[in-house]
Every structure is written in C-alpha cells, then in structure tokens.
Design an enzyme around this catalytic site. Sequence first.
Site, short mmCIF file in Angstrom:
data_model
loop_
_atom_site.label_atom_id
_atom_site.label_comp_id
_atom_site.label_asym_id
_atom_site.label_seq_id
_atom_site.Cartn_x
_atom_site.Cartn_y
_atom_site.Cartn_z
N LYS A 112 0.86 -1.27 -0.11
CA LYS A 112 0.25 -0.03 0.11
C LYS A 112 0.85 1.20 -0.11
O LYS A 112 0.58 2.18 -0.50
CB LYS A 112 -1.03 0.21 1.20
CG LYS A 112 -2.28 -1.01 0.98
CD LYS A 112 -3.23 -0.48 1.95
CE LYS A 112 -4.23 -1.62 1.63
NZ LYS A 112 -5.49 -1.34 2.46
N LYS A 194 -4.15 -11.36 -6.58
CA LYS A 194 -5.40 -11.96 -6.20
C LYS A 194 -6.57 -10.69 -6.79
O LYS A 194 -5.98 -9.70 -7.10
CB LYS A 194 -5.19 -11.99 -4.40
CG LYS A 194 -5.23 -10.52 -4.12
CD LYS A 194 -5.51 -10.52 -2.39
CE LYS A 194 -5.64 -8.93 -1.90
NZ LYS A 194 -6.15 -8.99 -0.66
N LYS A 197 -10.30 -5.44 -4.67
CA LYS A 197 -11.25 -4.23 -4.55
C LYS A 197 -10.64 -3.15 -5.22
O LYS A 197 -11.08 -2.19 -5.67
CB LYS A 197 -11.84 -4.04 -3.32
CG LYS A 197 -10.91 -3.85 -2.22
CD LYS A 197 -11.50 -3.35 -0.80
CE LYS A 197 -12.70 -4.17 -0.36
NZ LYS A 197 -12.73 -3.82 1.07
P1 AMP Z 1 -10.34 -6.38 1.91
O1 AMP Z 1 -11.04 -6.63 0.59
O2 AMP Z 1 -8.60 -6.60 1.65
O3 AMP Z 1 -10.88 -5.43 2.77
O4 AMP Z 1 -10.59 -7.89 2.45
C1 AMP Z 1 -11.53 -8.38 3.11
C2 AMP Z 1 -11.84 -9.72 3.46
O5 AMP Z 1 -11.71 -10.63 2.21
C3 AMP Z 1 -10.45 -10.31 3.83
O6 AMP Z 1 -10.79 -11.56 4.91
C4 AMP Z 1 -9.66 -10.94 2.84
O7 AMP Z 1 -8.74 -11.79 3.20
C5 AMP Z 1 -10.66 -11.55 2.00
N1 AMP Z 1 -10.18 -11.32 0.71
C6 AMP Z 1 -10.03 -10.22 -0.11
N2 AMP Z 1 -9.78 -10.39 -1.38
C7 AMP Z 1 -9.64 -11.87 -1.34
C8 AMP Z 1 -9.34 -12.70 -2.54
N3 AMP Z 1 -8.83 -12.16 -3.74
N4 AMP Z 1 -9.42 -14.26 -2.10
C9 AMP Z 1 -10.10 -14.62 -0.95
N5 AMP Z 1 -10.18 -13.78 0.00
C10 AMP Z 1 -10.01 -12.50 -0.22
#
Ligand code: AMP
Length: 325
Positions: A112, A194, A197
Amino acid sequence: MKKRIFSGIQPSGTLHLGNYLGAIKNWVALQDKYDSTFCVVDLHAITVPQKPAELRQKTIEVAKIYLAGGVDPEKSAIFVQSHVSEHTELAWILNTITKLPELERMTQFKDKSQQHNQNINAGLFNYPVLMAADILLYDTDVVPVGEDQVQHIEITRTLARRFNQMFGETFTVPEPYVVEEGMRIMGLDDPAKKMSKSAESAFNYISLTDDPDTVREKIKKAVTDSEKEIRYSDEKPAIKNLINIYSLLDNIKPQEIEDIYRDKRYSEFKNDLAETIIGFLEPFQKKYNEIDDGEVRKILGEGAEKVRPMAENKMREVKEKMGLI
Ligand code: AMP
Ligand code: TRP
C-alpha cells in the site's frame, strides 16, 4: 462456553466474489458454532484517502452485504468499528509495545505504501495494531480471514503474548482460520495476482453487484491458459482459479468439475461457470435490494450495544494492569 470469532471488511472499493468466498461465506458457516462478531472497519479504510460521502455510503453497503450474504443479526453482532471507541483506545496502548521492525515487515504495508506513495501516513503503518486491538478486545479465539491477512494475525498473537508476559494474563491468543480453496481467489485478468477491490480494471473481478450480462462478459474475457485442456493443476493457474470459483459456489469438488469438463471446450465450461455465478448473485442481490438503510442502521446500533460491555470491561482490565489510574 462457545468459542469466539471476530472478523471485518473495510468499507472501501468494490466488494467482489473474492470477499464473499474468502470471508463472508465462511463467516456464515461458522456463526452457528461460534459466538460471532463481524465489524465494518471504517477506521482501517481511512488509512488511505476516502471521500466522506462515499465512506458513509460504503459503510452501509458493506453491512448490507454481510446481511445479504447470510450473516444473521440474531446470531451474530454486526457493528461499525468507529462506534466502539475502545478499538482506538486499545490500539494506542498496543502501539507502545509494538516494535517498528515488526510493522516494517508487513507485506500489506509495503504494497500500500507503494500504491499511495504520496501519502504514507502513520495510520497506514499502524494499521495492524488497530487490527490487533479489534481482535483482542473481545477475547477472540478464531479469526476467519483470507490468506493475505494471516501476517496480521501473527502480529496480533505476538502482541497478545507480549502484553500477557509484561502485565499478566489479559488477552486470548487468537488463531487464524483460512479455508483452503477460498484462501485466494485470483484476478480474472491475471491469475498471478489476487482478485482485488482496488484493481485498475473491472475485468479483474466479479463485483457482488454485477448484473448477469456483465458477469457473462467478464467470464468470457477471463484469461485462460495456452493449451485447451480443462485440468485442475498449479501449472494452469487461470483454469484452476475458475474451477475454484465454480467449486466454492456450487459446493462440488474441483476434481468432479475436472471430470465433467475433461473433454469439453473452454467456452462450454465458461458458459456454465457464468450461469453458476449468476445463479448465486441473483438471490443475493434480491436480498440486498430488499434491505432498507434504516433497518441496517438499527442493526448496527444494536450490534454496537451488544459488544460495547465486553470492550469496556477489557479496557478497564488493561488500564488497571498497566497502572493507568
Ligand atoms: P479486503 O477486501 O482486503 O478488505 O478483504 C476483506 C476480506 O476478504 C479479508 O478477509 C480478505 O482476506 C478477503 N479477501 C479479499 N480479497 C480476497 C481474494 N481475492 N480471495 C480470497 N479472499 C479475499
Ligand atoms: N485488515 C483486514 C482486511 O483488510 C480487515 C480487518 C480489520 C480485520 N480488522 C480486522 C479482519 C479484524 C479480521 C479481524 O481484510
């Protein structure tokens, strides 16, 4: 006594299938067995610039996504992080026992601070300490997250142990809980990264709000591997990722999907996958659209009331142990 779980998602960016499969789907499966708390972590979201009106809207949106995804407010507490001020209070205290190199090592911080190199603020650096506070306030036993968050759970464990050693038994040392296949849903446009968002291209992800035609188009455009065979293998990361999505949504094993499509074409597999995703999204979106904002606010208010006594008790104990009178 039931064991406790805690998890959270930031109200920023577009929530996608990776968030559902890597996080929310598991929460729903766990909420019967565990005492469950799910937080919308708005104070984490502001470690990168957010527009106030968007943040406000996203906070409600994420809570709605929890509800539409099957988190049941009768069973689980759903609340907004900034509504329970003990999170920031404990974060400050934990900062005083966190070593700089421990934070400098964090992969998410490194990523980040590259992405936002004009605004590497102290909050971004201290992000894992606030996350540790979220988890430790509630004597959390288990933290269901995607694999990318495991490093943050490790530092949480370190801080819990360190505090307990310095001031006496206070915090439960939590375990991460990661589901094998949901660990990492990869980008549709690049299976080496991965699904994210904050991805630049909307063809990276399936948003939880995508309509059927958008889903069909995105799956059609999803990269595949050079040879034509449908095989579940690390040598074929793009197809493996698509099989994983199919498998998690339909609750069938990757090997069974491989058997069904072994002699079929990519196009046929992709068509069926798109319809599977749409079959999940349609009822999800229907539920989402039926929940009104007033109802969500009420649920969030009740959630905060439900968890606040625990947070207050834990803070009292922490202060007493440290000599804060
Ligand atoms: P974030 O979108 O980074 O705020 O992540 C929110 C939750 O979704 C966390 O538990 C992440 O580990 C999970 N997460 C985010 N992106 C992925 C992905 N591509 N695959 C699996 N889990 C994800
Ligand atoms: N850092 C997590 C993420 O980006 C979100 C989060 C904040 C969290 N506090 C938490 C997850 C506590 C689990 C437990 O995904």
